[in-house]
Design an enzyme around this catalytic site. Structure first.
Site, PDB file in Angstrom:
ATOM      1  N   HIS A 376       0.693  -1.214  -0.095  1.00  0.00           N
ATOM      2  CA  HIS A 376       0.295   0.178  -0.014  1.00  0.00           C
ATOM      3  C   HIS A 376       0.840   1.297  -0.224  1.00  0.00           C
ATOM      4  O   HIS A 376       0.360   2.304   0.326  1.00  0.00           O
ATOM      5  CB  HIS A 376      -0.827   0.034   1.285  1.00  0.00           C
ATOM      6  CG  HIS A 376      -1.953  -1.047   1.298  1.00  0.00           C
ATOM      7  ND1 HIS A 376      -3.230  -0.916   0.720  1.00  0.00           N
ATOM      8  CD2 HIS A 376      -1.686  -2.466   1.901  1.00  0.00           C
ATOM      9  CE1 HIS A 376      -3.828  -1.957   0.924  1.00  0.00           C
ATOM     10  NE2 HIS A 376      -2.950  -2.848   1.470  1.00  0.00           N
ATOM     11  N   LYS A 567      -8.547  13.492   4.773  1.00  0.00           N
ATOM     12  CA  LYS A 567      -7.688  12.417   4.624  1.00  0.00           C
ATOM     13  C   LYS A 567      -6.523  12.724   5.901  1.00  0.00           C
ATOM     14  O   LYS A 567      -6.378  13.614   6.438  1.00  0.00           O
ATOM     15  CB  LYS A 567      -6.901  12.542   3.262  1.00  0.00           C
ATOM     16  CG  LYS A 567      -6.385  13.762   3.158  1.00  0.00           C
ATOM     17  CD  LYS A 567      -5.782  13.584   1.507  1.00  0.00           C
ATOM     18  CE  LYS A 567      -6.763  13.681   0.548  1.00  0.00           C
ATOM     19  NZ  LYS A 567      -6.607  12.775  -0.763  1.00  0.00           N
ATOM     20  N   ARG A 568      -5.893  11.535   6.210  1.00  0.00           N
ATOM     21  CA  ARG A 568      -4.727  11.752   7.244  1.00  0.00           C
ATOM     22  C   ARG A 568      -3.821  13.099   6.604  1.00  0.00           C
ATOM     23  O   ARG A 568      -3.758  13.235   5.582  1.00  0.00           O
ATOM     24  CB  ARG A 568      -3.805  10.371   7.098  1.00  0.00           C
ATOM     25  CG  ARG A 568      -4.749   9.328   7.875  1.00  0.00           C
ATOM     26  CD  ARG A 568      -4.938   9.692   9.380  1.00  0.00           C
ATOM     27  NE  ARG A 568      -3.694  10.045  10.216  1.00  0.00           N
ATOM     28  CZ  ARG A 568      -3.510   9.084  10.939  1.00  0.00           C
ATOM     29  NH1 ARG A 568      -4.072   7.821  11.153  1.00  0.00           N
ATOM     30  NH2 ARG A 568      -2.256   8.998  11.605  1.00  0.00           N
ATOM     31  N   LYS A 573       0.560  14.414   1.224  1.00  0.00           N
ATOM     32  CA  LYS A 573      -0.763  14.529   0.581  1.00  0.00           C
ATOM     33  C   LYS A 573      -0.967  15.968   0.261  1.00  0.00           C
ATOM     34  O   LYS A 573      -2.104  16.504  -0.451  1.00  0.00           O
ATOM     35  CB  LYS A 573      -1.596  13.975   1.352  1.00  0.00           C
ATOM     36  CG  LYS A 573      -1.905  12.692   1.654  1.00  0.00           C
ATOM     37  CD  LYS A 573      -2.815  12.181   2.749  1.00  0.00           C
ATOM     38  CE  LYS A 573      -2.700  10.599   3.123  1.00  0.00           C
ATOM     39  NZ  LYS A 573      -3.362   9.902   2.372  1.00  0.00           N
ATOM     40  N   THR A 675      -8.847   6.559  -1.699  1.00  0.00           N
ATOM     41  CA  THR A 675     -10.023   5.865  -1.726  1.00  0.00           C
ATOM     42  C   THR A 675     -11.075   6.953  -1.339  1.00  0.00           C
ATOM     43  O   THR A 675     -12.354   6.692  -1.751  1.00  0.00           O
ATOM     44  CB  THR A 675     -10.206   4.628  -0.855  1.00  0.00           C
ATOM     45  OG1 THR A 675      -9.801   5.076   0.498  1.00  0.00           O
ATOM     46  CG2 THR A 675      -9.647   3.446  -1.226  1.00  0.00           C
ATOM     47  N   LYS A 679     -14.961   7.795  -3.160  1.00  0.00           N
ATOM     48  CA  LYS A 679     -16.211   8.145  -2.385  1.00  0.00           C
ATOM     49  C   LYS A 679     -16.885   9.632  -2.991  1.00  0.00           C
ATOM     50  O   LYS A 679     -18.176   9.630  -3.100  1.00  0.00           O
ATOM     51  CB  LYS A 679     -15.996   8.282  -0.901  1.00  0.00           C
ATOM     52  CG  LYS A 679     -15.592   6.815  -0.331  1.00  0.00           C
ATOM     53  CD  LYS A 679     -14.938   7.144   1.113  1.00  0.00           C
ATOM     54  CE  LYS A 679     -14.034   5.740   1.377  1.00  0.00           C
ATOM     55  NZ  LYS A 679     -13.320   5.983   2.708  1.00  0.00           N
TER      56      LYS A 679
HETATM   57  C1  26Q Z   1       3.308   0.129  10.599  1.00  0.00           C
HETATM   58  C2  26Q Z   1       4.103  -0.274  11.346  1.00  0.00           C
HETATM   59  C3  26Q Z   1       4.026   0.526  12.615  1.00  0.00           C
HETATM   60  C4  26Q Z   1       3.215   1.339  12.999  1.00  0.00           C
HETATM   61  C5  26Q Z   1       2.375   1.501  11.970  1.00  0.00           C
HETATM   62  C6  26Q Z   1       2.150   1.120  10.594  1.00  0.00           C
HETATM   63  C7  26Q Z   1       1.366   1.451   9.571  1.00  0.00           C
HETATM   64  C8  26Q Z   1       0.096   1.652   9.727  1.00  0.00           C
HETATM   65  C9  26Q Z   1      -0.959   2.081   9.003  1.00  0.00           C
HETATM   66  C10 26Q Z   1       1.869   1.673   8.304  1.00  0.00           C
HETATM   67  C11 26Q Z   1       0.937   2.061   7.339  1.00  0.00           C
HETATM   68  C12 26Q Z   1      -0.442   2.191   7.516  1.00  0.00           C
HETATM   69  C13 26Q Z   1      -1.343   2.585   6.814  1.00  0.00           C
HETATM   70  C14 26Q Z   1      -1.165   3.030   5.321  1.00  0.00           C
HETATM   71  C15 26Q Z   1      -2.327   3.214   4.626  1.00  0.00           C
HETATM   72  O1  26Q Z   1      -3.331   3.624   4.880  1.00  0.00           O
HETATM   73  N1  26Q Z   1      -1.915   3.215   3.194  1.00  0.00           N
HETATM   74  C16 26Q Z   1      -3.003   3.676   2.219  1.00  0.00           C
HETATM   75  O2  26Q Z   1      -3.639   2.615   1.928  1.00  0.00           O
HETATM   76  C17 26Q Z   1      -4.744   2.703   1.073  1.00  0.00           C
HETATM   77  C18 26Q Z   1      -5.703   1.755   0.709  1.00  0.00           C
HETATM   78  O3  26Q Z   1      -4.797   0.798  -0.354  1.00  0.00           O
HETATM   79  C19 26Q Z   1      -4.260   3.739  -0.310  1.00  0.00           C
HETATM   80  O4  26Q Z   1      -5.693   4.182  -1.094  1.00  0.00           O
HETATM   81  C20 26Q Z   1      -3.546   4.906   0.059  1.00  0.00           C
HETATM   82  O5  26Q Z   1      -3.211   5.709  -1.114  1.00  0.00           O
HETATM   83  C21 26Q Z   1      -2.330   4.512   1.118  1.00  0.00           C
HETATM   84  O6  26Q Z   1      -1.892   5.676   1.438  1.00  0.00           O
END
Ligand code: 26Q
Length: 832
Positions: A376, A567-568, A573, A675, A679
């Site tokens: 991702h 979004k975050r 972004k 995503t 929406k």
């Molecule tokens: C990893 C290790 C330790 C702590 C946290 C994490 C961690 C947690 C969440 C790393 C990444 C995430 C989330 C990533 C994320 O949301 N990515 C998004 O995924 C979406 C679905 O595929 C995409 O549409 C977005 O582009 C992408 O940024």
């Protein structure tokens, strides 16, 4: 374990004769009253929204339970291939409105609540969001399980039942503060504990070799501290098809013999207190959406999920097949949601070898034909890595296995590229250096038969860049699966006015076949339809305006263009670019450059990781700019700006239907997919965006004339590095210069000069990886095109209708069909 499995026992009573629950509004009224009195123990004096919600939720849940049981039985009977979606995050949001929609109880519930004199909307609002995810990746998992149930695919979600979900965001003096989200405080009606399926998970200890009864040398993990994993199941209803799948979330608990040593020494309270360590594992969701390296508790969570889930699947396998694993890979598939559950690769190997005594080659054949990995991210710094010493301390046996996987893998690399030592170093699952690290993405690729990205550009860039060496080795593993969202929640549930209009125009088929929205195309040319479309949008904008007034104290006029970025908060972004544009509009108003002005309401929302300084600065900047703009009488209705606090699933349900202009403005090549963009499109918003992630596919579907494009391409972004001179760009652009002057003279930080210097320095830095300045001019121009387009309401409405019309590709129903066709290969399980 207190509850013994009774699978072989003769039933003491026949549950096939339980009288069915009805589905009329009268049946619902009865159910609500019965639960109010008998389940909740309330009386006539105690009517509160809280208990009314609970009584209604129990009543809806009754209707899920039967289908849930039937689905389990049907799946057991079918005994076909199954998939498991392993994810550290499931961002489910609220369950009740979704359950009512999918059970076909919407109208009856409305009638029932009307008969009882209760406001249904208010009841729905009582439910706490299940916020067990950070953002895109977690919400994607929630949309996936919804679509799998609707497609009747035998897919089970496995995750962690965090006691505390994503933090609640408060805005104090314009800055983010975090508050814990104790979402389970008032109970959770949508989960059922299944203690009979608890699992023991090992941590710590050491490995030793021994000879088994046949004299074969084997390995085992000894002196471990065990933790219990207790499953809680949530029903996942399909859309009016009788199917109810399962989301199984694990809660950690201490074993009874926990820290017996201390107990024997007589310190009973200390011994009980030390249960904490076990119970902490499922306590809190990590609030970072890019990897946070080196946190031991996070690695514990990852292994806890992986081990509990695999053991659960193997338990069921062995119950049916004994110790014969020859068909295991043919019947089971684990989809890894990013690298977070990737330790599963080594854990499945460990269980097959150490617990069921398979040979390495057989175990590897099974494992590498069972695992599939979804990536991702495109940011190299976000690829997950864990220090080897941490792994060794926490999961000694698992680390041994990872070393062995790597040794054999590197032998394959050496065979294919003899003498290419540099390539072996690059591809090694163990990164050498001061501190050795396990590269989780490489472990995932080596251990999986499928590796996919989440939008076409993302998948292309992965094989050209981050994973190029692996693509050269195993091109057949790599594929694309463009993301989607479920139209049930993101249109049918959250946008009732528009859904009703679409239903009366082309029927209801779109709810399960989104491409049927294509039939709306001719209606875009009909004035009468456009008028109704406009009325829906207006109603949704009025609803959002009320919420904004309530939470931000700012009045949004529904006549203005609603310009939204939620979004975050992340530098890539580029919320900053949005703010620069807002400042530019403000500057134009102050200069009197307002001929043919389009009034705008700008809404920005999203959470910053608590330790992400720049993201928090950006929130503060948005708040301060909003304060100045909203209180300047010269600005008036021309421009309103808010930072919307605590953005979450239930907020998006109000925001997306009310949005005119969707901001998708990441630096090209950085957003894997996005995503939220989908929406907004479904709900008839126009996109202003870069050629990044799924924006490219959105533009392809809706047509370039219905999309406000700007900015460098991913290729141009890469080519710009090394000779990027933002200060020269600013100096050459009168508008940009004025914006920077306003920022740098402290116009938005009157009492704290220099407050935003880190931001202005970042923009001016020739090493700004996000190239904010490079895209300023084309962004402002695209915004001007959007503003002008909005003035021609007839044409704007056509474009809005086209966005919904051509959003068919972005249903997770399509995404799941793609996963199923290419990766899972499951047979749907028809019911009745
Ligand atoms: C990893 C290790 C330790 C702590 C946290 C994490 C961690 C947690 C969440 C790393 C990444 C995430 C989330 C990533 C994320 O949301 N990515 C998004 O995924 C979406 C679905 O595929 C995409 O549409 C977005 O582009 C992408 O940024």
């Amino acid at each position: 374990m207190t509850t013994k499995s009774t699978k072989n026992a003769t039933p003491k009573y026949d549950i096939t004769n339980v009288p069915p629950v009805g589905a009329t509004s009268y049946d619902l009224v009865n159910g609500i009253q019965r639960h109010f009195v008998r389940t909740l123990g309330q009386d006539n004096r105690s009517h509160s929204s809280h208990y009314n919600y609970q009584a209604l939720a129990f009543t809806i849940r009754d209707r899920l339970m039967e289908c849930w049981k039937d689905s389990r039985e049907a799946s057991c009977e079918a005994d076909g291939r199954r998939a498991y979606y392993l994810s550290l995050e499931f961002l489910m949001g609220r369950a009740m409105g979704n359950a009512m929609l999918n059970l076909g109880l919407d109208e009856q519930a409305e009638q029932a609540m009307h008969d009882l004199g209760i406001d249904l909307e208010e009841m729905i609002d009582e439910e706490h969001d299940a916020g067990l995810g950070n953002g895109g990746l977690g919400r994607l998992a929630a949309c996936f399980v919804d679509s799998c149930a609707t497609l009747q695919l035998p897919v089970t979600g496995y995750g962690i039942r965090y006691e505390y979900g994503m933090f609640r965001q408060l805005i104090k003096d314009g800055a983010q503060a975090e508050e814990p989200d104790h979402w389970l405080r008032n109970g959770n009606i949508w989960e059922i504990a299944r203690p009979e399926y608890e699992q023991r998970i090992h941590f710590g200890g050491r490995t030793e070799q021994y000879r088994d009864d046949a004299g074969v040398l084997r390995c085992r993990w000894v002196d471990a501290n065990d933790v219990l994993a207790i499953p809680y199941d949530t029903p996942i209803p399909g859309y009016q098809n009788g199917t109810v799948n399962t989301l199984r979330l694990w809660k950690s608990a201490a074993t009874d013999e926990f820290d017996l040593g201390e107990f024997n020494a007589g310190s009973y309270p200390e011994s009980v207190a030390s249960k904490n360590e076990a119970e902490h594992i499922s306590m809190v969701l990590y609030p970072n959406d890019s990897s946070e390296n080196g946190k031991e508790l996070r690695l514990r969570q990852q292994y806890f999920l992986a081990s509990a889930s695999i053991k659960d699947v193997i338990r069921r396998w062995v119950e049916k097949n004994g110790n014969d694993f020859s068909q295991f890979a043919a019947k089971n598939c684990f989809q890894l949601n990013d690298t977070h559950p990737t330790v599963s690769v080594a854990e499945l190997m460990r269980i097959l070898m150490d617990e069921y005594h398979l040979e390495w080659d057989d175990a590897w054949e099974i494992t590498s034909k069972t695992m599939a990995y979804t990536n991702h991210t495109l940011l190299p710094e976000a690829l997950e890595r864990w220090p080897v010493y941490l792994f060794g301390r926490l999961l000694p046996r698992v680390l041994d296995i990872i070393y062995e996987i790597n040794a054999r893998f590197l032998t394959e690399v050496a065979k294919q590229w003899p003498g290419d030592v540099e390539r072996q170093r690059r591809m090694s699952i163990i990164e050498e250096g001061d501190v050795q690290q396990v590269r989780m993405a490489y472990l995932a690729i080596a251990g999986s038969y499928s590796v996919n990205g989440v939008a076409q550009l993302h998948s292309d860039l992965l094989v050209e860049g981050l994973f190029a060496d692996f693509y050269a080795m195993w091109p057949e593993k790599f594929n694309n699966k463009t993301n989607g969202v479920t139209q049930r929640r993101w249109m049918a549930m959250c946008n009732k006015p528009m859904s009703a209009l679409i239903n009366e125009t082309i029927g209801e088929g779109w709810v399960t076949k989104l491409s049927e929205l294509g039939q709306l195309a001719p209606y875009a040319e009909k004035a009468a339809f456009r008028k109704k479309w406009a009325a829906c949008k207006r109603q949704n904008k009025e609803r959002l305006a009320e919420v904004v007034e309530q939470v931000c104290g700012v009045r949004f006029s529904p006549d203005a263009m609603f310009d939204v970025q939620v979004k975050r908060i992340h530098e890539y972004k580029r919320q900053l670019l949005n703010v620069l544009h807002v400042i530019h509009l403000y500057d134009r108003i102050k200069r009197g450059d307002t001929a043919n002005w389009t009034n705008r309401c700008v809404l920005i929302g999203g959470k910053a990781a608590p330790g992400y300084y720049m993201a928090k600065q950006i929130i503060k900047l948005v708040s301060n700019v909003a304060e100045v703009v909203n209180n300047d009488p010269e600005v008036g209705d021309k421009l309103k700006v808010v930072f919307f606090p605590n953005y979450r699933v239930s907020a998006m349900e109000i925001i997306a239907p009310a949005t005119d202009l969707s901001e998708q403005i990441s630096t090209a090549g950085k957003e894997a997919s996005g995503t939220g963009n989908m929406k907004f499109m479904m709900n008839g918003a126009m996109t202003i965006g870069t050629l990044d992630g799924a924006n490219i596919e959105i533009r392809e579907e809706v047509g370039e004339e219905n999309f406000f494009l700007f900015g460098l391409t991913a290729e141009e972004v890469e080519a710009t590095r090394g000779h990027y001179d933002p200060s020269a760009i600013i100096a050459a652009d009168e508008d940009f210069k004025r914006v920077m002057e306003l920022l740098e003279c402290g116009h938005f930080s009157q009492f704290e000069p220099g407050l935003f210097s880190s931001i202005t320095h970042a923009i001016r830095g020739s090493d700004d990886p996000w190239l904010v300045a490079a895209d300023f001019r084309t962004y402002v121009d695209a915004q001007q095109r959007a503003a002008e387009a909005y003035q021609d309401q007839k044409s704007w409405l056509r474009m809005s209708i086209f966005n919904t019309t051509y959003s068919g590709k972005f249903s997770t129903d399509r995404t799941m069909e793609d996963y199923n066709r290419d990766i899972w290969k499951l047979e749907p399980i028809k019911l009745k």
